[in-house]
Structure formats: structure tokens, C-alpha cells
Design a protein around this motif. Structure first.
Motif, mmCIF file in Angstrom:
data_model
loop_
_atom_site.group_PDB
_atom_site.id
_atom_site.type_symbol
_atom_site.label_atom_id
_atom_site.label_comp_id
_atom_site.label_asym_id
_atom_site.label_seq_id
_atom_site.Cartn_x
_atom_site.Cartn_y
_atom_site.Cartn_z
ATOM 1 N N LEU A 182 0.929 -1.363 0.108
ATOM 2 C CA LEU A 182 0.007 0.043 -0.094
ATOM 3 C C LEU A 182 0.903 1.272 0.023
ATOM 4 O O LEU A 182 0.490 2.128 -0.558
ATOM 5 C CB LEU A 182 -1.213 0.063 1.211
ATOM 6 C CG LEU A 182 -1.900 1.178 1.250
ATOM 7 C CD1 LEU A 182 -2.759 1.405 0.072
ATOM 8 C CD2 LEU A 182 -2.773 1.166 2.477
ATOM 9 N N LEU A 183 1.981 1.295 0.832
ATOM 10 C CA LEU A 183 2.754 2.476 0.964
ATOM 11 C C LEU A 183 3.471 2.642 -0.696
ATOM 12 O O LEU A 183 3.381 3.586 -1.032
ATOM 13 C CB LEU A 183 3.812 2.357 2.023
ATOM 14 C CG LEU A 183 4.939 3.391 2.015
ATOM 15 C CD1 LEU A 183 3.973 4.839 2.510
ATOM 16 C CD2 LEU A 183 5.918 3.023 3.111
ATOM 17 N N GLU A 184 3.795 1.345 -1.179
ATOM 18 C CA GLU A 184 4.543 1.591 -2.612
ATOM 19 C C GLU A 184 3.353 2.156 -3.716
ATOM 20 O O GLU A 184 3.839 3.071 -4.373
ATOM 21 C CB GLU A 184 5.002 0.296 -2.821
ATOM 22 C CG GLU A 184 6.257 -0.271 -2.251
ATOM 23 C CD GLU A 184 7.337 0.483 -2.603
ATOM 24 O OE1 GLU A 184 7.627 0.886 -3.719
ATOM 25 O OE2 GLU A 184 8.000 1.062 -1.491
ATOM 26 N N ILE A 185 2.425 1.832 -3.541
ATOM 27 C CA ILE A 185 1.194 2.285 -4.547
ATOM 28 C C ILE A 185 1.126 3.729 -4.085
ATOM 29 O O ILE A 185 1.095 4.686 -5.113
ATOM 30 C CB ILE A 185 0.093 1.616 -4.238
ATOM 31 C CG1 ILE A 185 -0.028 0.004 -4.690
ATOM 32 C CG2 ILE A 185 -1.073 2.057 -5.077
ATOM 33 C CD1 ILE A 185 -1.016 -0.954 -4.193
ATOM 34 N N ASP A 217 1.773 6.235 9.686
ATOM 35 C CA ASP A 217 1.870 7.723 9.359
ATOM 36 C C ASP A 217 2.211 8.026 8.215
ATOM 37 O O ASP A 217 1.795 9.002 7.520
ATOM 38 C CB ASP A 217 3.041 8.377 10.331
ATOM 39 C CG ASP A 217 2.967 8.205 11.717
ATOM 40 O OD1 ASP A 217 1.653 8.371 12.204
ATOM 41 O OD2 ASP A 217 3.755 8.383 12.776
ATOM 42 N N ALA A 218 3.247 7.326 7.562
ATOM 43 C CA ALA A 218 3.542 7.365 5.954
ATOM 44 C C ALA A 218 2.617 7.246 5.307
ATOM 45 O O ALA A 218 2.341 8.182 4.309
ATOM 46 C CB ALA A 218 4.771 6.414 5.544
ATOM 47 N N ILE A 219 1.478 6.250 5.314
ATOM 48 C CA ILE A 219 0.417 5.948 4.487
ATOM 49 C C ILE A 219 -0.618 7.285 4.528
ATOM 50 O O ILE A 219 -1.093 7.684 3.704
ATOM 51 C CB ILE A 219 -0.334 4.611 4.806
ATOM 52 C CG1 ILE A 219 0.741 3.396 4.339
ATOM 53 C CG2 ILE A 219 -1.682 4.456 4.261
ATOM 54 C CD1 ILE A 219 0.286 2.188 4.647
ATOM 55 N N LEU A 220 -0.946 7.477 5.817
ATOM 56 C CA LEU A 220 -1.991 8.506 5.989
ATOM 57 C C LEU A 220 -1.588 9.821 5.436
ATOM 58 O O LEU A 220 -2.217 10.505 4.801
ATOM 59 C CB LEU A 220 -2.356 8.659 7.503
ATOM 60 C CG LEU A 220 -3.047 7.432 8.026
ATOM 61 C CD1 LEU A 220 -3.415 7.464 9.464
ATOM 62 C CD2 LEU A 220 -4.380 7.139 7.356
ATOM 63 N N ASP A 221 -0.237 10.217 5.590
ATOM 64 C CA ASP A 221 0.370 11.393 5.181
ATOM 65 C C ASP A 221 0.066 11.412 3.631
ATOM 66 O O ASP A 221 -0.101 12.456 3.068
ATOM 67 C CB ASP A 221 1.949 11.464 5.331
ATOM 68 C CG ASP A 221 2.656 12.709 4.825
ATOM 69 O OD1 ASP A 221 2.215 13.709 5.534
ATOM 70 O OD2 ASP A 221 3.429 12.680 3.920
ATOM 71 N N ARG A 222 0.509 10.417 2.683
ATOM 72 C CA ARG A 222 0.363 10.470 1.254
ATOM 73 C C ARG A 222 -1.036 10.463 0.951
ATOM 74 O O ARG A 222 -1.548 10.769 -0.167
ATOM 75 C CB ARG A 222 1.107 9.123 0.684
ATOM 76 C CG ARG A 222 2.572 9.586 0.772
ATOM 77 C CD ARG A 222 3.406 8.230 0.952
ATOM 78 N NE ARG A 222 4.791 8.439 0.688
ATOM 79 C CZ ARG A 222 5.473 8.773 1.847
ATOM 80 N NH1 ARG A 222 5.034 8.851 3.057
ATOM 81 N NH2 ARG A 222 6.771 9.026 1.895
ATOM 82 N N LEU A 223 -1.992 9.774 1.786
ATOM 83 C CA LEU A 223 -3.408 9.727 1.263
ATOM 84 C C LEU A 223 -4.386 10.648 1.851
ATOM 85 O O LEU A 223 -5.120 11.120 1.074
ATOM 86 C CB LEU A 223 -3.961 8.320 1.947
ATOM 87 C CG LEU A 223 -5.240 7.962 1.614
ATOM 88 C CD1 LEU A 223 -5.346 7.513 0.043
ATOM 89 C CD2 LEU A 223 -5.712 6.637 2.263
ATOM 90 N N VAL A 224 -4.167 11.278 3.121
ATOM 91 C CA VAL A 224 -5.116 11.954 3.585
ATOM 92 C C VAL A 224 -4.971 13.425 3.539
ATOM 93 O O VAL A 224 -5.940 14.229 3.383
ATOM 94 C CB VAL A 224 -5.538 11.561 5.052
ATOM 95 C CG1 VAL A 224 -6.473 12.412 5.838
ATOM 96 C CG2 VAL A 224 -5.824 10.197 5.106
ATOM 97 N N HIS A 225 -3.721 13.935 3.840
ATOM 98 C CA HIS A 225 -3.388 15.337 3.709
ATOM 99 C C HIS A 225 -3.969 16.300 2.436
ATOM 100 O O HIS A 225 -4.226 17.348 2.959
ATOM 101 C CB HIS A 225 -1.918 15.543 4.230
ATOM 102 C CG HIS A 225 -1.059 16.323 3.104
ATOM 103 N ND1 HIS A 225 -0.435 15.471 2.042
ATOM 104 C CD2 HIS A 225 -0.875 17.539 3.077
ATOM 105 C CE1 HIS A 225 0.196 16.383 1.178
ATOM 106 N NE2 HIS A 225 -0.154 17.727 1.903
ATOM 107 N N ASN A 226 -3.857 15.548 1.554
ATOM 108 C CA ASN A 226 -4.458 16.296 0.367
ATOM 109 C C ASN A 226 -5.664 16.020 -0.036
ATOM 110 O O ASN A 226 -6.038 15.940 -1.467
ATOM 111 C CB ASN A 226 -3.205 16.461 -0.716
ATOM 112 C CG ASN A 226 -3.357 14.969 -1.489
ATOM 113 O OD1 ASN A 226 -3.430 14.047 -0.739
ATOM 114 N ND2 ASN A 226 -2.971 15.037 -2.638
#
Length: 246
Positions: A182-185, A217-226
Motif C-alpha cells: 500500500l505504501l509503494e502504491i 504515519d507514512a500512508i496517511l500522510d500520502r493519502l489524507v493530507h491532500n
């Protein structure tokens, strides 16, 4: 007029829409009053429509949307707290151009998947590449792909589409390989492509589903913040509809 040779040439050149229009016009007595520019305009219009429809059909086949949903069919009367103004802006698609994400949360049956597919259908109509994936099946498919050499190719496919729909997120905790995938995607897509994610769980519960705090933290940063957010609520629409919307 050499009717059949003209048709043969049009078809040989791959102008199937124009060929059909030519055949219909020559068989229509009312077309005799058309000027040459009007004839040409009609032929070109049919060819454009034919190619557009064929391309849209191909995009929809590739997308594999779960529901045959369209923005025009969205029910705004149901009491599920759907922000009509926000959804109208999402339909316009500027958020996809900006490479933003969308999170749709709410209880089962309120139409999360249906709304996601409606936006996916509109994106296909806007000539964007779309792919729908149910999250539980996605990680099973990725696990199998590791064993038969398709893993890297499948990850590249998930990373490259302009709109990726991840449906039914959070139904079960992620294992280590699923977290990594998921993080890679999301890393590949971040700032380059848009993702829709639907979930019964509020975002505040996603850390627990992901498991590892660093990955979370890494996944949510890439998914949620924008991400734009649609928070739905209300009774299941399945009880009132023959066609399910979730």
C-alpha cells in the motif's frame, strides 16, 4: 455516385463511423438537399462520436467499476448528509487535474461505493484512465502476484492510472506485506495521480487497521493530507432500493 467503393474505402481507412453515416445519408431522400459542407460536417460528427464512444467503452472495460453509476443518477434526496455542493465540484474533476485524493466514509449501505463509481464513470467520460479495486481482494491478488512474477507489473498498473478507486478499506488489519504494498502504491501516486478510498471506519481508526505506527504515519500522510472528504451518515439505502448503492 459510387456508393459501395466509397464505403469500402472508408472502412479500409478505419473510418467506420463515417462509413455508417455515409450509408445512412445516401439512403435518406431528405439528405439530397444538404450542401457539400453539411454532408462533410455530418460525416465528421458521426466519426468523432463513434471514436469517442469506442474509447469510452474501452476505458470502462479497463476500469471494472463495481456499479453502473453515473453522476446524473445521484440521489440527493436521501438523508445521508451528502454535501451537494462539494459533490458537484468533485464531478467537475478539477481535483483529479490537481492530483488530490478523496476519502468517502460512512456506515454500510449509504452509497459510498456507488458514489465512487459515479465519479469513476465521469472520469472515464473525461478521457481519464480509471481502475476500481476492492481492498481485501487487492491485497490477495498482490500476494499471488508475488509468486508468479506479476507483482512489479501489477504495482506499476496501480500506480499509473489517473484515478484509482480503493473500495472497502479497513475491513481487516493489514499484514506486513500489505502495508508495504500500500505504501509503494501511494508513494508512486502521491502528487502525480488521484485516489478515491471508501471506508466504514473514520480516519481516526485507520492507524489501528494499518498496524505499524511508522507505516501508518507514512500512508496517511500520502493519502489524507491532500484529500477531499465526504462523510456520509444515515440508514442503509439498500432497504429502500432494488438496485444496491453501496
Amino acid at each position: 455516385m459510387l456508393h459501395h467503393p466509397t464505403l469500402d474505402r472508408l472502412n479500409a481507412m478505419g473510418l467506420a463511423g463515417m462509413a455508417r453515416a455515409f450509408d445512412e445519408l445516401t439512403a435518406n431522400p431528405d439528405a439530397e438537399g444538404l450542401s457539400h459542407p453539411e454532408w462533410l460536417a455530418l460525416l465528421l460528427d458521426r466519426e468523432w462520436s463513434f471514436r469517442h464512444d469506442r474509447k469510452l467503452a474501452a476505458r470502462l472495460r479497463f476500469a471494472k467499476l463495481r456499479h453502473q453509476a453515473a453522476p446524473e443518477d445521484v440521489d440527493y434526496r436521501s438523508s445521508r448528509k451528502l454535501d451537494r455542493g462539494l459533490f458537484a465540484r468533485l464531478i467537475a474533476g478539477d481535483w483529479i487535474t490537481a492530483h488530490d485524493n478523496l476519502v468517502i466514509c460512512g456506515p454500510t449501505g449509504v452509497g459510498k461505493s456507488w458514489l465512487a463509481c459515479a465519479l469513476g464513470h465521469k472520469a472515464c467520460r473525461d478521457d481519464r484512465s480509471v481502475l476500481y479495486q476492492r481492498v481485501p481482494k487487492l491485497f490477495s491478488t498482490l500476494a499471488l502476484a508475488r509468486g508468479d512474477g506479476r507483482h512489479a507489473r501489477f504495482l506499476a498498473k496501480l500506480g499509473s492510472v489517473q484515478l484509482l478507486i480503493l473500495d472497502d478499506w479497513g475491513l481487516e488489519p493489514l499484514d506486513a506485506k500489505a502495508r508495504h504494498d500500500l505504501l509503494e502504491i501511494l508513494e508512486e501516486r502521491y502528487g502525480r495521480r488521484s485516489t478515491i478510498i471508501t471506508s466504514q471506519l473514520p480516519i481516526s481508526s485507520w492507524h489501528e487497521v494499518i498496524g505499524d505506527p511508522t507505516y501508518a504515519d507514512a500512508i496517511l500522510d500520502r493519502l489524507v493530507h491532500n484529500a477531499h472528504r465526504l462523510d456520509l451518515d444515515g440508514d442503509s439505502m439498500r432497504r429502500a432500493r432494488t438496485q444496491p448503492q453501496a
